[in-house]
Design an enzyme around this catalytic site. Structure first.
Site, PDB file in Angstrom:
ATOM      1  N   ARG A  54       0.812  -1.225   0.000  1.00  0.00           N
ATOM      2  CA  ARG A  54       0.000   0.000   0.000  1.00  0.00           C
ATOM      3  C   ARG A  54       0.848   1.279   0.000  1.00  0.00           C
ATOM      4  O   ARG A  54       0.315   2.382  -0.138  1.00  0.00           O
ATOM      5  CB  ARG A  54      -0.928   0.022   1.216  1.00  0.00           C
ATOM      6  N   GLY A 129      11.498 -15.730  17.840  1.00  0.00           N
ATOM      7  CA  GLY A 129      11.546 -15.877  19.296  1.00  0.00           C
ATOM      8  C   GLY A 129      10.195 -15.548  19.901  1.00  0.00           C
ATOM      9  O   GLY A 129       9.215 -15.306  19.197  1.00  0.00           O
ATOM     10  N   LYS A 184       4.658 -23.930  16.515  1.00  0.00           N
ATOM     11  CA  LYS A 184       3.982 -23.636  17.786  1.00  0.00           C
ATOM     12  C   LYS A 184       2.670 -22.892  17.571  1.00  0.00           C
ATOM     13  O   LYS A 184       1.813 -22.877  18.453  1.00  0.00           O
ATOM     14  CB  LYS A 184       4.911 -22.866  18.732  1.00  0.00           C
ATOM     15  N   ARG A 248      -2.652 -14.142  18.187  1.00  0.00           N
ATOM     16  CA  ARG A 248      -3.774 -14.317  17.264  1.00  0.00           C
ATOM     17  C   ARG A 248      -4.179 -15.784  17.153  1.00  0.00           C
ATOM     18  O   ARG A 248      -5.368 -16.109  17.050  1.00  0.00           O
ATOM     19  CB  ARG A 248      -3.413 -13.765  15.888  1.00  0.00           C
ATOM     20  N   ASN A 249      -3.214 -16.686  17.179  1.00  0.00           N
ATOM     21  CA  ASN A 249      -3.523 -18.108  17.056  1.00  0.00           C
ATOM     22  C   ASN A 249      -4.261 -18.621  18.292  1.00  0.00           C
ATOM     23  O   ASN A 249      -5.206 -19.410  18.183  1.00  0.00           O
ATOM     24  CB  ASN A 249      -2.232 -18.896  16.804  1.00  0.00           C
TER      25      ASN A 249
END
Length: 334
Positions: A54, A129, A184, A248-249
Site C-alpha cells: 500500500r 523468538g 507452535k 492471534r492463534n
C-alpha cells in the site's frame, strides 16, 4: 556487464563492518511485526525504510542501497515478493532476514528456504523468538534468536536489533529456529481451545508439555537441531504464544471453543493467524513423511469443521496408555 561474486573473505569483512556502524535497513511489511522491528532499528539509529503493497514507495526504491533487508510479510505474500526481489539483482553483500512464521502451501517450504533457493549466494537469516509485537512496541523486555549458517552475518543482524529491552541471541540453525516459531502456532490454537473450554491449568500444562515432543519430532525430521527447540525460538516462543491473549492463534482456538466460525474469528482478528494455514500444510507434510502429530491433527480437523472443540479434547484424552519417554521425540510413533 558480467559481475563476479565477492569472495568469502570479502563478504566476511563486509558483514563484520555492519556490526560497528549504522546500516541502511529495509523492512518489508508494515503490519504490527514489521512496525515493531522498525521501531527497534530506529531506536538504534539505523536508517530504516518500510515498504508495503500500500505504500507509495516502490519495492525497487525501497531496497535500493539496503545493506539488510528484513521480510516481515505474511506467508502468503512471501513467494511473490521473493520473485520480485530476485528480478532486482540484490547485491550479495545484502543480508536477507526473514521474520515470517509459516509454511508455503504449494511447496511446503519455510520462508528461509524460499529465500535461499532464490538467493543461493546470499546470507539468509532467521529472526524468531517469543516476540509479541504489542509488548515490544510498548518497550517491554523481550529476547529473540538470530539464526544463520553464516555466523558473521548473524552477528551483524544481532547488533542491528540488540538494545536495552530487546536481547538478541545467535544460532547457526536457521531452519530449526524457523520451524519452532512456525509449528507452535498450531499448538497455540489447541491451547486457546483448552482455555476457552475452561479446562484448567492442569490441562493447559499437560497440553503444552506433550506438544513439545510433537514439535521437536516434526522439526528434527525436517532438518532442525533438537536443542534449538528447547531454546527461545522453540519452547520460549511456544510459551509466549500459548499463554497470551495477544496471540492471534490463541484467539482463534478460543473463539472456536465458543462456537464461533473460523470465518467470523478471522474477520474479528483483522489480521493473519498463520497457524490456520500452517495446520493444513503440516498435515500434508505429516502424511507424506509418516510423522505422528496427534495434537496438530485434532487442530486440523477442528479448523476444517470436521469435529467440535469438545470432540478434539476427547480424542486426545482417549489415546492409548503408554510410558512417558522423551526418546520418542525422534521416533516415528507417538
Amino acid at each position: 556487464m558480467v559481475t563476479t561474486s565477492p569472495s568469502a573473505d570479502a563478504l566476511h569483512q563486509v558483514f563484520e563492518d555492519y556490526k560497528h556502524r549504522q546500516v541502511n535497513l529495509t523492512i518489508l511489511g508494515a503490519g504490527a511485526w514489521g512496525s515493531a522491528l522498525a521501531h527497534i532499528a530506529n531506536t538504534n539509529d539505523h536508517q530504516v525504510r518500510i515498504w508495503s503493497r500500500r505504500s507509495e514507495l516502490s519495492l525497487e526504491d525501497a531496497v535500493a542501497g539496503a545493506e539488510v533487508i528484513v521480510s516481515a510479510i505474511s506467508m502468503k505474500g512471501v513467494p511473490e515478493v521473493v520473485n520480485r526481489l530476485k528480478a532486482l539483482h540484490i547485491p550479495e553483500t545484502t543480508v536477507l532476514v526473514t521474520a515470517t512464521k509459516g509454511l508455503d502451501p504449494e511447496t511446503t517450504l519455510t520462508p528461509s528456504q524460499i529465500f535461499q533457493r532464490a538467493f543461493p549466494n546470499h546470507a539468509v537469516t532467521v529472526l524468531s523468538g517469543p516476540n509479541l509485537s504489542k509488548e515490544i512496541e510498548a518497550g517491554l523486555p523481550a529476547a529473540t534468536v538470530i539464526a544463520c549458517t553464516n555466523e558473521t552475518a548473524a552477528e551483524a543482524v544481532q547488533h542491528v536489533f540488540a538494545c536495552d529491552n530487546f536481547r538478541t541471541y545467535r544460532s547457526t540453525d536457521p531452519l530449526g529456529a524457523e520451524l519452532g516459531g512456525t509449528l507452535k502456532n498450531v499448538i497455540a490454537i489447541a491451547v486457546g481451545v483448552c482455555e476457552g473450554l475452561d479446562l484448567g491449568s492442569n490441562a493447559r500444562s499437560a497440553l503444552i508439555t506433550r506438544a513439545l515432543p510433537e514439535v521437536m519430532r516434526i522439526g528434527t525430521h525436517l532438518g532442525g537441531q533438537p536443542e534449538t527447540f528447547l531454546g527461545l525460538s522453540g519452547l520460549g516462543d511456544m510459551l509466549a504464544t500459548c499463554t497470551s491473549a495477544l496471540s492471534r492463534n490463541y484467539r482463534v482456538g478460543y473463539g472456536l471453543s465458543q462456537g464461533k466460525s473460523l470465518e467470523q474469528i478471522l474477520v474479528e482478528l483483522g489480521s493473519t493467524a498463520e497457524g490456520v494455514n500452517t495446520s493444513h500444510v503440516l498435515m500434508a507434510i505429516a502424511q507424506r513423511e509418516q510423522i505422528s502429530v496427534p495434537i496438530s491433527q485434532q487442530v486440523h480437523l477442528l479448523l476444517n469443521g470436521e469435529i467440535s472443540a469438545e470432540e478434539a479434547v476427547a480424542a486426545l484424552m482417549e489415546r492409548k496408555l503408554k510410558a512417558e519417554d522423551y526418546q520418542e521425540v525422534l521416533q516415528p510413533d507417538s
